[in-house]
Design a protein around this motif. Structure first.
Motif, mmCIF file in Angstrom:
data_model
loop_
_atom_site.group_PDB
_atom_site.id
_atom_site.type_symbol
_atom_site.label_atom_id
_atom_site.label_comp_id
_atom_site.label_asym_id
_atom_site.label_seq_id
_atom_site.Cartn_x
_atom_site.Cartn_y
_atom_site.Cartn_z
ATOM 1 N N UNK A 2 15.928 35.886 84.344
ATOM 2 C CA UNK A 2 16.567 37.206 84.394
ATOM 3 C C UNK A 2 16.471 37.892 83.039
ATOM 4 N N UNK A 3 16.773 37.174 81.986
ATOM 5 C CA UNK A 3 16.700 37.741 80.633
ATOM 6 C C UNK A 3 15.267 38.139 80.298
ATOM 7 N N UNK A 4 14.327 37.320 80.662
ATOM 8 C CA UNK A 4 12.918 37.618 80.406
ATOM 9 C C UNK A 4 12.484 38.889 81.137
ATOM 10 N N UNK A 5 12.897 39.032 82.383
ATOM 11 C CA UNK A 5 12.573 40.234 83.156
ATOM 12 C C UNK A 5 13.179 41.472 82.499
ATOM 13 N N UNK A 6 14.397 41.336 81.992
ATOM 14 C CA UNK A 6 15.061 42.458 81.313
ATOM 15 C C UNK A 6 14.309 42.865 80.056
ATOM 16 N N UNK A 7 13.897 41.903 79.272
ATOM 17 C CA UNK A 7 13.195 42.218 78.031
ATOM 18 C C UNK A 7 11.847 42.879 78.327
ATOM 19 N N UNK A 8 11.169 42.431 79.362
ATOM 20 C CA UNK A 8 9.908 43.052 79.758
ATOM 21 C C UNK A 8 10.157 44.474 80.252
ATOM 22 N N UNK A 9 11.252 44.672 80.968
ATOM 23 C CA UNK A 9 11.611 46.019 81.440
ATOM 24 C C UNK A 9 11.825 46.955 80.256
ATOM 25 N N UNK A 10 12.440 46.459 79.214
ATOM 26 C CA UNK A 10 12.655 47.273 78.024
ATOM 27 C C UNK A 10 11.327 47.671 77.381
ATOM 28 N N UNK A 11 10.392 46.746 77.318
ATOM 29 C CA UNK A 11 9.061 47.056 76.780
ATOM 30 C C UNK A 11 8.363 48.109 77.632
ATOM 31 N N UNK B 103 11.624 48.162 88.511
ATOM 32 C CA UNK B 103 11.281 46.999 89.343
ATOM 33 C C UNK B 103 11.709 45.698 88.664
ATOM 34 N N UNK B 104 11.445 45.606 87.376
ATOM 35 C CA UNK B 104 11.802 44.401 86.631
ATOM 36 C C UNK B 104 13.311 44.215 86.545
ATOM 37 N N UNK B 105 14.035 45.297 86.370
ATOM 38 C CA UNK B 105 15.494 45.189 86.350
ATOM 39 C C UNK B 105 16.030 44.745 87.705
ATOM 40 N N UNK B 106 15.421 45.247 88.777
ATOM 41 C CA UNK B 106 15.821 44.813 90.122
ATOM 42 C C UNK B 106 15.516 43.330 90.315
ATOM 43 N N UNK B 107 14.351 42.894 89.822
ATOM 44 C CA UNK B 107 14.010 41.466 89.890
ATOM 45 C C UNK B 107 15.028 40.630 89.116
ATOM 46 N N UNK C 128 22.851 44.632 81.568
ATOM 47 C CA UNK C 128 23.669 45.843 81.460
ATOM 48 C C UNK C 128 23.209 46.732 80.306
ATOM 49 N N UNK C 129 22.977 46.142 79.152
ATOM 50 C CA UNK C 129 22.564 46.925 77.988
ATOM 51 C C UNK C 129 21.167 47.513 78.148
ATOM 52 N N UNK C 130 20.246 46.721 78.672
ATOM 53 C CA UNK C 130 18.876 47.201 78.816
ATOM 54 C C UNK C 130 18.795 48.299 79.865
ATOM 55 N N UNK C 131 19.601 48.228 80.889
ATOM 56 C CA UNK C 131 19.643 49.324 81.855
ATOM 57 C C UNK C 131 20.010 50.626 81.152
ATOM 58 N N UNK C 132 21.012 50.585 80.296
ATOM 59 C CA UNK C 132 21.411 51.769 79.542
ATOM 60 C C UNK C 132 20.294 52.236 78.609
ATOM 61 N N UNK C 133 19.590 51.305 77.995
ATOM 62 C CA UNK C 133 18.496 51.666 77.094
ATOM 63 C C UNK C 133 17.346 52.311 77.847
ATOM 64 N N UNK C 134 17.066 51.831 79.041
ATOM 65 C CA UNK C 134 16.015 52.437 79.860
ATOM 66 C C UNK C 134 16.392 53.882 80.174
#
Length: 102
Positions: free
Chosen positions: A17-26, A38-42, A88-94
């Protein structure tokens, strides 16, 4: 499920989950907001899987210390909490990246 398998299931799902979030941020940083979503949903699916196991353990323990608390169990719980916070944080950053690009 034995204790070791249970703990490893939490760790693997939380880590993914954390890995998917970090990739979503990139992806968001690069302007690929569809892929970021998509990555955040995953990541949500991995967090839910880990959380189901955690909830099962809480139910088995019933607040009476029935589930042995080991260092690896604490480590797994830490990973899950960090994955949830990252989500939660990466969603806000996106969202911020999207606003910035508009």
């Amino acid at each position: 499920m034995d204790s070791e398998t249970t703990i490893m299931t939490i760790l693997v799902n939380a880590g993914e989950a954390r890995s998917q979030c970090m990739t979503a941020l990139q992806c968001a940083r690069n302007g690929d907001f569809v892929r970021a979503g998509e990555l955040l949903a995953d990541s949500d699916n991995f967090i839910k899987a880990a959380h189901r196991i955690q909830t099962q353990l809480i139910g088995e323990d019933q607040g009476e210390g029935r589930v042995p608390m080991t260092l690896i169990m604490v480590h797994a719980q830490d990973h899950l909490m960090n994955a949830i916070l990252a989500r939660e944080l990466i969603n806000e950053m996106v969202i911020l990246y999207q606003r910035q690009q508009q």
